[in-house]
Design a protein around this motif. Structure first.
Motif, mmCIF file in Angstrom:
data_model
loop_
_atom_site.group_PDB
_atom_site.id
_atom_site.type_symbol
_atom_site.label_atom_id
_atom_site.label_comp_id
_atom_site.label_asym_id
_atom_site.label_seq_id
_atom_site.Cartn_x
_atom_site.Cartn_y
_atom_site.Cartn_z
ATOM 1 N N VAL A 25 8.703 10.055 -10.964
ATOM 2 C CA VAL A 25 7.404 10.705 -10.775
ATOM 3 C C VAL A 25 7.222 11.115 -9.317
ATOM 4 O O VAL A 25 6.758 12.223 -9.009
ATOM 5 N N PHE A 26 7.589 10.229 -8.418
ATOM 6 C CA PHE A 26 7.505 10.482 -6.979
ATOM 7 C C PHE A 26 8.291 11.740 -6.613
ATOM 8 O O PHE A 26 7.786 12.641 -5.928
ATOM 9 N N LEU A 29 6.713 15.003 -8.025
ATOM 10 C CA LEU A 29 5.518 15.412 -7.286
ATOM 11 C C LEU A 29 5.875 16.080 -5.961
ATOM 12 O O LEU A 29 5.222 17.046 -5.546
ATOM 13 N N ILE A 32 7.159 19.654 -6.827
ATOM 14 C CA ILE A 32 6.030 20.493 -7.248
ATOM 15 C C ILE A 32 5.176 20.894 -6.052
ATOM 16 O O ILE A 32 4.781 22.063 -5.901
ATOM 17 N N SER A 33 4.883 19.933 -5.180
ATOM 18 C CA SER A 33 4.013 20.230 -4.036
ATOM 19 C C SER A 33 4.671 21.208 -3.074
ATOM 20 O O SER A 33 3.988 22.053 -2.476
ATOM 21 N N VAL A 54 -1.286 18.322 -5.540
ATOM 22 C CA VAL A 54 -0.638 17.085 -6.000
ATOM 23 C C VAL A 54 -0.008 16.257 -4.887
ATOM 24 O O VAL A 54 0.333 15.092 -5.114
ATOM 25 N N PHE A 55 0.148 16.821 -3.682
ATOM 26 C CA PHE A 55 0.895 16.083 -2.657
ATOM 27 C C PHE A 55 0.303 14.713 -2.319
ATOM 28 O O PHE A 55 1.066 13.745 -2.119
ATOM 29 N N LEU A 57 -0.778 12.539 -4.130
ATOM 30 C CA LEU A 57 -0.340 11.560 -5.125
ATOM 31 C C LEU A 57 1.005 10.947 -4.756
ATOM 32 O O LEU A 57 1.323 9.835 -5.189
ATOM 33 N N THR A 58 1.807 11.659 -3.947
ATOM 34 C CA THR A 58 3.078 11.069 -3.526
ATOM 35 C C THR A 58 2.844 9.832 -2.679
ATOM 36 O O THR A 58 3.645 8.887 -2.714
ATOM 37 N N LYS A 197 -5.977 14.853 2.888
ATOM 38 C CA LYS A 197 -5.018 13.969 2.228
ATOM 39 C C LYS A 197 -5.406 12.505 2.401
ATOM 40 O O LYS A 197 -5.243 11.695 1.483
#
Length: 227
Positions: A25-26, A29, A32-33, A54-55, A57-58, A197
């Motif tokens: 998942v990490f 993400l 994607i970011s 989404v960044f 969330l990392t 963030k």
């Protein structure tokens, strides 16, 4: 950077089902970011890029990895994300030079995105390595002193340090890639990115708390630290 773990703290082993899922998942993400960050975004006076979606969330996943598994395991996830981003960039560049089909009209647009993505990959990987390493290292250092107490202090403190390092390094490289040319816009881009963030991570503390508690309860090898 010296590994601060294992001598004064105990963590779960990485051989469970949860660790690889978190790493997957990490990594997703992060990729994607970096793709969404190729677009500069402006909301009135707020200047940012599409990576804001989404960044943050990392760092939530990074906090979970550091708190439960320790610095070495978190660093392994960071390097995995780094390697997969580099592989994505190589794949995109290889695709540019493949002969385009007659019916494909978007070669030029694809090249523009890949060029921007490559610049952001450099910025993202540099900021990612600095920020995530600082985040993991500082969280574990604080945990050595607080043991199982004051989780909020570890999460907020590590976020403050990690996001600052990440944002400064990333924005210093990425600003020109997405079209920021003035020093004033650069300062706005950097300050607002760091503030956003950090605030998102603070807002997500209840989620991070629950995720950490969930995994700690289900990791047989996790031994809570004594005060």
């Amino acid at each position: 950077m010296t590994d601060p773990t294992d001598q004064h703290a105990s963590f779960a082993r990485v051989g469970s089902a949860y660790y690889p899922v978190l790493v997957a998942v990490f990594t997703a993400l992060v990729i994607i970011s970096n793709v969404t960050a190729t677009k500069g975004v402006e909301f009135g006076p707020i200047i940012t890029d599409g990576g804001f979606i989404v960044f943050p969330l990392t760092y939530v996943i990074g906090d979970v990895l550091s708190e439960v598994y320790g610095f070495k395991a978190a660093r392994r996830a960071i390097y995995t994300g780094f390697a997969m981003n580099a592989l994505a960039a190589l794949a995109f560049w290889a695709t540019i030079y493949l002969p385009a089909a007659d019916f494909y009209p978007n070669q030029e647009h694809f090249e523009n995105i890949v060029h921007a993505y490559t610049g952001l990959i450099v910025a993202g990987l540099a900021g990612f390595l600095v920020g995530q390493t600082l985040n993991a290292w500082s969280l574990v250092r604080i945990k050595e002193r607080t043991k199982e107490k004051h989780l909020w202090a570890r999460l907020v403190g590590s976020t403050f340090v990690g996001q600052l390092g990440d944002t400064v390094v990333f924005c210093a490289i990425a600003a020109s890639v997405i079209g920021i040319t003035s020093f004033g816009d650069f300062l706005t881009y950097t300050a607002q990115g760091w503030l956003y963030k950090t605030l998102v991570e603070v807002a997500l503390l209840p989620v991070t708390y629950r995720a950490i508690a969930f995994i700690k309860r289900r990791e047989p090898s996790y031994q809570p630290l004594s005060a």
